[in-house]
Design an enzyme around this catalytic site. Structure first.
Site, PDB file in Angstrom:
ATOM      1  N   ASP A 170      -2.347  10.142   3.971  1.00 31.48           N
ATOM      2  CA  ASP A 170      -3.751   9.784   4.169  1.00 31.48           C
ATOM      3  C   ASP A 170      -4.431  10.830   5.046  1.00 31.48           C
ATOM      4  O   ASP A 170      -4.354  10.787   6.266  1.00 31.48           O
ATOM      5  CB  ASP A 170      -3.832   8.386   4.808  1.00 31.48           C
TER       6      ASP A 170
ATOM      7  N   ASP B 240     -11.919   7.138   4.202  1.00 32.00           N
ATOM      8  CA  ASP B 240     -10.690   6.853   4.943  1.00 32.00           C
ATOM      9  C   ASP B 240     -10.311   5.369   4.861  1.00 32.00           C
ATOM     10  O   ASP B 240      -9.222   4.985   5.267  1.00 32.00           O
ATOM     11  CB  ASP B 240     -10.857   7.290   6.404  1.00 32.00           C
TER      12      ASP B 240
ATOM     13  N   LYS C 145      -9.604  12.895   8.626  1.00 32.31           N
ATOM     14  CA  LYS C 145      -9.124  12.424   9.925  1.00 32.31           C
ATOM     15  C   LYS C 145      -9.004  13.606  10.892  1.00 32.31           C
ATOM     16  O   LYS C 145      -8.642  14.705  10.468  1.00 32.31           O
ATOM     17  CB  LYS C 145      -7.723  11.814   9.773  1.00 32.31           C
TER      18      LYS C 145
ATOM     19  N   ARG D  25      -7.571  -0.353   1.168  1.00 34.02           N
ATOM     20  CA  ARG D  25      -8.096  -1.600   0.615  1.00 34.02           C
ATOM     21  C   ARG D  25      -8.541  -1.424  -0.836  1.00 34.02           C
ATOM     22  O   ARG D  25      -8.549  -2.381  -1.603  1.00 34.02           O
ATOM     23  CB  ARG D  25      -9.224  -2.131   1.501  1.00 34.02           C
TER      24      ARG D  25
ATOM     25  N   ASP E  33       1.714   6.201   5.654  1.00 33.80           N
ATOM     26  CA  ASP E  33       0.712   5.342   5.027  1.00 33.80           C
ATOM     27  C   ASP E  33       1.208   4.713   3.719  1.00 33.80           C
ATOM     28  O   ASP E  33       0.474   3.974   3.073  1.00 33.80           O
ATOM     29  CB  ASP E  33      -0.599   6.105   4.823  1.00 33.80           C
TER      30      ASP E  33
ATOM     31  N   GLU F 135      -9.330   3.818   2.327  1.00 34.01           N
ATOM     32  CA  GLU F 135      -8.853   3.939   0.947  1.00 34.01           C
ATOM     33  C   GLU F 135      -7.829   2.873   0.576  1.00 34.01           C
ATOM     34  O   GLU F 135      -7.708   2.492  -0.574  1.00 34.01           O
ATOM     35  CB  GLU F 135      -8.228   5.340   0.742  1.00 34.01           C
TER      36      GLU F 135
ATOM     37  N   LYS G  15       0.854  -1.204   0.000  1.00 35.13           N
ATOM     38  CA  LYS G  15       0.000   0.000   0.000  1.00 35.13           C
ATOM     39  C   LYS G  15       0.885   1.248   0.000  1.00 35.13           C
ATOM     40  O   LYS G  15       1.687   1.452   0.903  1.00 35.13           O
ATOM     41  CB  LYS G  15      -0.913  -0.019   1.231  1.00 35.13           C
TER      42      LYS G  15
HETATM   43  N1  BES Z   1      -4.051   4.366   7.101  1.00 32.93           N
HETATM   44  C1  BES Z   1      -5.186   4.112   7.899  1.00 32.93           C
HETATM   45  C2  BES Z   1      -4.956   3.053   8.933  1.00 32.93           C
HETATM   46  C3  BES Z   1      -4.059   3.345  10.068  1.00 32.93           C
HETATM   47  C4  BES Z   1      -4.399   4.280  11.020  1.00 32.93           C
HETATM   48  C5  BES Z   1      -2.910   2.622  10.188  1.00 32.93           C
HETATM   49  C6  BES Z   1      -3.577   4.485  12.081  1.00 32.93           C
HETATM   50  C7  BES Z   1      -2.090   2.828  11.247  1.00 32.93           C
HETATM   51  C8  BES Z   1      -2.422   3.784  12.186  1.00 32.93           C
HETATM   52  C9  BES Z   1      -6.334   3.634   7.041  1.00 32.93           C
HETATM   53  O1  BES Z   1      -6.410   4.116   5.752  1.00 32.93           O
HETATM   54  C10 BES Z   1      -7.586   4.011   7.749  1.00 32.93           C
HETATM   55  O2  BES Z   1      -7.813   5.157   7.903  1.00 32.93           O
HETATM   56  N2  BES Z   1      -8.367   3.027   8.179  1.00 32.93           N
HETATM   57  C11 BES Z   1      -9.585   3.225   8.858  1.00 32.93           C
HETATM   58  C12 BES Z   1     -10.582   2.272   8.245  1.00 32.93           C
HETATM   59  C13 BES Z   1     -12.002   2.527   8.618  1.00 32.93           C
HETATM   60  C14 BES Z   1     -12.491   3.851   8.095  1.00 32.93           C
HETATM   61  C15 BES Z   1     -12.827   1.400   8.049  1.00 32.93           C
HETATM   62  C16 BES Z   1      -9.404   2.933  10.337  1.00 32.93           C
HETATM   63  O3  BES Z   1      -8.678   1.993  10.676  1.00 32.93           O
HETATM   64  O4  BES Z   1      -9.963   3.651  11.149  1.00 32.93           O
HETATM   65 ZN    ZN Z   2      -4.597   4.692   4.896  1.00 33.30          ZN
HETATM   66 ZN    ZN Z   3      -7.433   5.951   5.591  1.00 32.08          ZN
END
Ligand code: BES
Ligand code: ZN
Ligand code: ZN
Length: 473
Positions: free
Chosen positions: A247, A324, A254, A328, A265, A326, A242
């Site tokens: 992000d 957010d 966020k 996947r 990210d 994104e 990824k």
């Molecule tokens: N990049 C983030 C995940 C992340 C956050 C990794 C903090 C490490 C530390 C990802 O894109 C994300 O924002 N995921 C969301 C998914 C949700 C909206 C389904 C999450 O984990 O809150």
């Molecule tokens: Zn992300």
């Molecule tokens: Zn995200």
């Protein structure tokens, strides 16, 4: 000017052109025997300092004129690969820059190849700093290369890990999508690998709709890097990473604290490149492919939105619940593309969910696999390598939580199993006949410890390196 990753420092020399200071790496048991053979000056110092040969202990011994004589460093029977970093760090703290610059350090006779290789790796990693944008007058102690250490393995490991650190630590205004692709190209060229990139509108034309959609809000164009290396007759191994260079969360913005470190990210892409560089440097007999979906998840009038429905490369339609989620999306198109080529092993690294951190903390990536045999094998092996990864299930009871009212799939599951939802989502895009491992990692050292400074960090790279090595050679 084209972007270049900082040079990785190897604080070693093959010949000592300066006076040498010996470092005795001793276990607790060895310390007792060693001490008996020393003179009173040394024995007294060891006693008064309470040095016992425990890992992490370092003692600088003086001769009877008060000059630095030798260094003692405690080490375990089966040392962790970062143990020697403690000694390197103690030297930097306790000896003057003048002394360090006028001497070379040498490992005293004793440790065998495996330990020597770890000592070299720890020493090399202790030399790492990310100081492109900060004055730094730190002086790095130089080690005479321990002749019996495995030089190829040590170099490849240091290079793999520091590549990950540098890529992640580079600030997001400097490492854009072009720059990440450029860094990938440089790594490919170093190892004479084939490099291709599909960029911007071309992604739409060549049917990578979800990579395009996630990246469409940013002036820094989304891209898909494709690196190929090795012989056609060797087993195909594909690594996907990824590569979200930043992000923001997109329109589902966020909050400040959650956005703060989101330069990391692209940590999945950094891991894919670090692991690939190790595989190529050590010439594992595999036909390697690296696919990096790269994009910036930005906010603009042109952002993709909650409620949008995307048609993926695979044809599966995806309703966007949360912009957010994104990672996947971009990784799904890359996994589809990877599957078309039918690799024998498909691995992806993603900083995919906060939920994986709630489950396992910062240091342990969650992993998922459609091959039950991998679950115990990889977990065991990762512990042996001091690079733990821990399994979570692709529980099909939660598949229905990924349902959408208007599309085949939704990008944010209902319920609490966030990391599993991420895994289940990606699984839909992987050909089930292919052995697949998905790693949900943090790619960041939160606190900093000797040989592993706070900031971008490897989590699960060496584990997978050894997994691939064991499987194919
Ligand atoms: N990049 C983030 C995940 C992340 C956050 C990794 C903090 C490490 C530390 C990802 O894109 C994300 O924002 N995921 C969301 C998914 C949700 C909206 C389904 C999450 O984990 O809150
Ligand atoms: Zn992300
Ligand atoms: Zn995200």
């Amino acid at each position: 000017m084209t972007f270049k990753l900082p040079k990785i420092s190897f604080p070693f020399v093959k010949k000592a052109a300066k006076p040498v200071v010996f470092i005795h790496f001793l276990t607790e048991k060895e310390t007792k025997d060693w001490l008996k053979k020393q003179d009173k000056t040394a024995q007294n110092q060891v006693k008064s300092a309470g040095f016992s040969g425990n890992k992490g202990e370092t003692l600088i011994l003086k001769d009877n004129k008060g000059q630095v004589d030798k260094i003692l460093a405690g080490i375990s029977e089966k040392p962790h690969y970062l143990e020697s970093a403690t000694a390197a760090q103690a030297i930097q703290k306790e000896l003057s820059k003048d002394f360090i610059s006028k001497h070379v350090f040498e490992v005293a006779k004793g440790p065998k190849t495996e330990t020597l290789t770890k000592i070299a790796i720890g020493w090399g990693l202790a030399a790492y700093t990310f100081d492109q944008y900060k004055k730094n007058d730190r002086l790095i102690p130089v080690l005479l290369w321990p002749a019996k250490a495995d030089e190829k393995e040590a170099r490849a490991t240091i290079e793999g890990i520091c590549t990950i650190r540098n890529l992640i630590n580079t600030p997001p205004n400097i490492l854009g999508t072009d720059e990440l692709a450029r860094a990938a190209k440089d790594i490919a060229e170093t190892h004479k690998a084939k490099f291709k990139v599909i960029k911007g509108e071309e992604l739409k034309k060549q049917n990578f709709p979800m990579i395009y959609a996630v990246g469409q809000a940013s002036p820094r164009k989304p891209q898909l890097v494709d690196i190929k290396w090795g012989k056609a007759k060797d087993p195909k191994v594909t690594i996907v990473g990824k590569g979200i260079i930043y992000d923001t969360g997109g329109l589902n913005l966020k909050p400040p604290q959650a956005m703060r470190d989101m330069k990391k990210d692209m940590g999945g892409a950094a891991h894919a490149l670090g692991l690939a560089s190790m595989i190529m440097a050590l010439k594992l007999p595999v036909n390697l492919r690296v696919l990096l979906p790269i994009a910036e998840n930005a906010v603009s009038g042109n952002s993709y939105r909650p409620g949008d429905v995307l048609t993926s490369r695979k044809g599966i339609t995806v309703e966007i619940d949360d912009t957010d989620a994104e990672g996947r999306l971009v990784v799904a198109d890359a996994l589809t593309y990877a599957s078309e080529d039918k690799p024998g092993l498909l691995i992806d690294y993603c900083t995919l969910t906060g939920a994986a951190r709630v489950a396992l903390g910062y240091d342990i990536p969650a992993f998922f696999s459609n091959n039950e045999d991998f679950i115990d094998d990889l977990r065991h092996l990762s512990l042996k390598q001091d690079d733990p990864v821990w399994p979570l299930p692709l529980w099909d009871g939660y598949e229905k939580e990924m349902d959408s009212n208007v599309a085949d799939l939704i990008n944010n599951g209902k319920g609490r199993a966030g990391a599993i939802h991420g895994g289940l989502f990606l699984q839909r895009f992987v050909d089930p006949s292919i052995d697949w491992i998905h790693l949900d990692c943090y790619a960041w050292e939160q606190n900093g410890k000797p040989g592993r400074p706070q900031g971008g960090a490897d989590t699960g790279m060496r584990a997978l390196f050894h997994f691939i090595k064991n499987r194919y050679s």
